[in-house]
Each structure stands twice: as C-alpha cells, then as structure tokens.
Design a protein around this motif. Structure first.
Motif, mmCIF file in Angstrom:
data_model
loop_
_atom_site.group_PDB
_atom_site.id
_atom_site.type_symbol
_atom_site.label_atom_id
_atom_site.label_comp_id
_atom_site.label_asym_id
_atom_site.label_seq_id
_atom_site.Cartn_x
_atom_site.Cartn_y
_atom_site.Cartn_z
ATOM 1 N N ILE A 74 86.062 44.992 54.059
ATOM 2 C CA ILE A 74 85.616 45.833 52.949
ATOM 3 C C ILE A 74 85.400 47.273 53.413
ATOM 4 C CG2 ILE A 74 83.717 46.222 51.327
ATOM 5 C CD1 ILE A 74 83.519 43.168 51.078
ATOM 6 N N ASN B 180 80.977 36.512 58.068
ATOM 7 C CA ASN B 180 80.381 37.591 57.271
ATOM 8 C C ASN B 180 80.761 38.954 57.840
ATOM 9 O OD1 ASN B 180 79.159 35.828 55.524
ATOM 10 N ND2 ASN B 180 77.096 36.126 56.316
ATOM 11 N N ILE C 273 84.423 39.785 56.961
ATOM 12 C CA ILE C 273 84.537 40.200 55.554
ATOM 13 C C ILE C 273 83.985 41.610 55.385
ATOM 14 C CG2 ILE C 273 83.728 39.723 53.201
ATOM 15 C CD1 ILE C 273 83.887 36.737 53.953
ATOM 16 N N ASN C 274 82.869 41.899 56.049
ATOM 17 C CA ASN C 274 82.281 43.238 56.014
ATOM 18 C C ASN C 274 83.265 44.263 56.571
ATOM 19 O OD1 ASN C 274 80.653 45.483 56.151
ATOM 20 N ND2 ASN C 274 78.920 44.395 56.995
ATOM 21 N N VAL D 145 78.165 43.716 50.670
ATOM 22 C CA VAL D 145 78.748 42.479 51.196
ATOM 23 C C VAL D 145 77.726 41.352 51.183
ATOM 24 C CG1 VAL D 145 79.672 41.376 53.268
ATOM 25 C CG2 VAL D 145 80.504 43.618 52.583
ATOM 26 N N MET E 103 78.972 40.277 47.466
ATOM 27 C CA MET E 103 80.227 39.591 47.766
ATOM 28 C C MET E 103 80.021 38.194 48.362
ATOM 29 S SD MET E 103 82.664 41.370 46.666
ATOM 30 C CE MET E 103 84.005 40.464 47.377
ATOM 31 N N ILE F 136 79.177 35.434 45.917
ATOM 32 C CA ILE F 136 80.353 35.099 45.108
ATOM 33 C C ILE F 136 81.318 34.243 45.925
ATOM 34 C CG2 ILE F 136 82.388 36.062 43.969
ATOM 35 C CD1 ILE F 136 80.630 38.482 43.217
ATOM 36 N N VAL F 137 81.585 34.648 47.166
ATOM 37 C CA VAL F 137 82.474 33.869 48.034
ATOM 38 C C VAL F 137 81.874 32.487 48.284
ATOM 39 C CG1 VAL F 137 83.474 33.742 50.354
ATOM 40 C CG2 VAL F 137 83.510 35.899 49.112
#
Length: 134
Positions: free
Chosen positions: A91, A84, A87-88, A35, A39, A42-43
């Motif tokens: 995932i 963050n 999002i973690n 992440v 990731m 990229i985000v």
C-alpha cells in the motif's frame, strides 16, 4: 560568489530533505493506521474472520508460575505480523507511486513550440534572389 551560490543550493537541498523526512513519517503513520484499522479487518473478514496479526507458529509454549506470572515467555514465529507488513509495504509503495506520478505530471516541462522556419514567401523571395544572381 561561488561560495554563496553553493551555500544557497546546499541549504535548499537540506530543507527539502528535512521536509521529505517529516512528510514520510506522517504519511507512514497514516498508511499504518489505514492498513491496520481499515484494510486488515476487511482482508480478515474475507479470509474467514481471521486476524493475520495473531497467526504464528509456536516453537515453545510459555511457562506459567503458580501465581499466574510468566516464568518463561513463549517463543514463536509471528508470520501473521510479517503478512501485515507486506500488505503495508504494498500500500505504501502504491501511494508513493501515485504521489510521484502526479508530481511528475505537474512538474513536466511545457513543450516548446517548434522553431518557426521562414515563411513560404520568404523562401520564394530567396529563390528569386538566387536566380537573379546567376
């Protein structure tokens, strides 16, 4: 005998739990690395080059001394770190879902064959015997 069986079951569960905790820690580190290092850049790129970890609302600025040391640190709400973490979590949840789904597919009980009933010939012979008795 029951005591030995109970000890055997308990030992197996404790070992399974220990393995699960160790694997969860390792998977957590891998997912956090994925992440944070793959990731989120990229985000951030698609979000206009911003880094979510730096996003915050400053409540009070830091007070610096004349020599450059911090007298009073800043007080801030770091909502970017929270983004963050969300999002973690998404995932990690997806990865665990896929692991459990594949585990259940592997561990699914094999379908038992339907119980075979008597053959047609056996049924006809039984009917014939019943008719002879009447």
């Amino acid at each position: 005998m029951w005591k030995e069986f109970k000890n055997f079951i308990m030992t197996g569960n404790v070992i399974d739990l220990a393995v699960a905790v160790i694997l969860a820690g390792a998977v957590g580190l891998v997912v956090n690395g994925f992440v944070n290092d793959i990731m989120m850049p990229i985000v951030g790129y698609f979000a206009g080059g911003m880094d979510f970890a730096d996003m915050k609302v400053v409540l009070s600025e830091a007070v610096m001394a004349a020599d450059g040391t911090v007298e009073k640190p800043e007080s801030a709400i770091r909502y970017g770190a929270w983004i963050n973490t969300i999002i973690n979590l998404i995932i990690v949840g997806f990865v665990l879902f896929m692991i459990v789904k594949s585990y259940n597919k592997v561990r699914a009980p094999k379908p038992k064959p339907a119980p075979s009933g008597p053959t047609q010939e056996e049924l006809l012979a039984e009917i014939r015997d019943l008719l002879k008795k009447q």
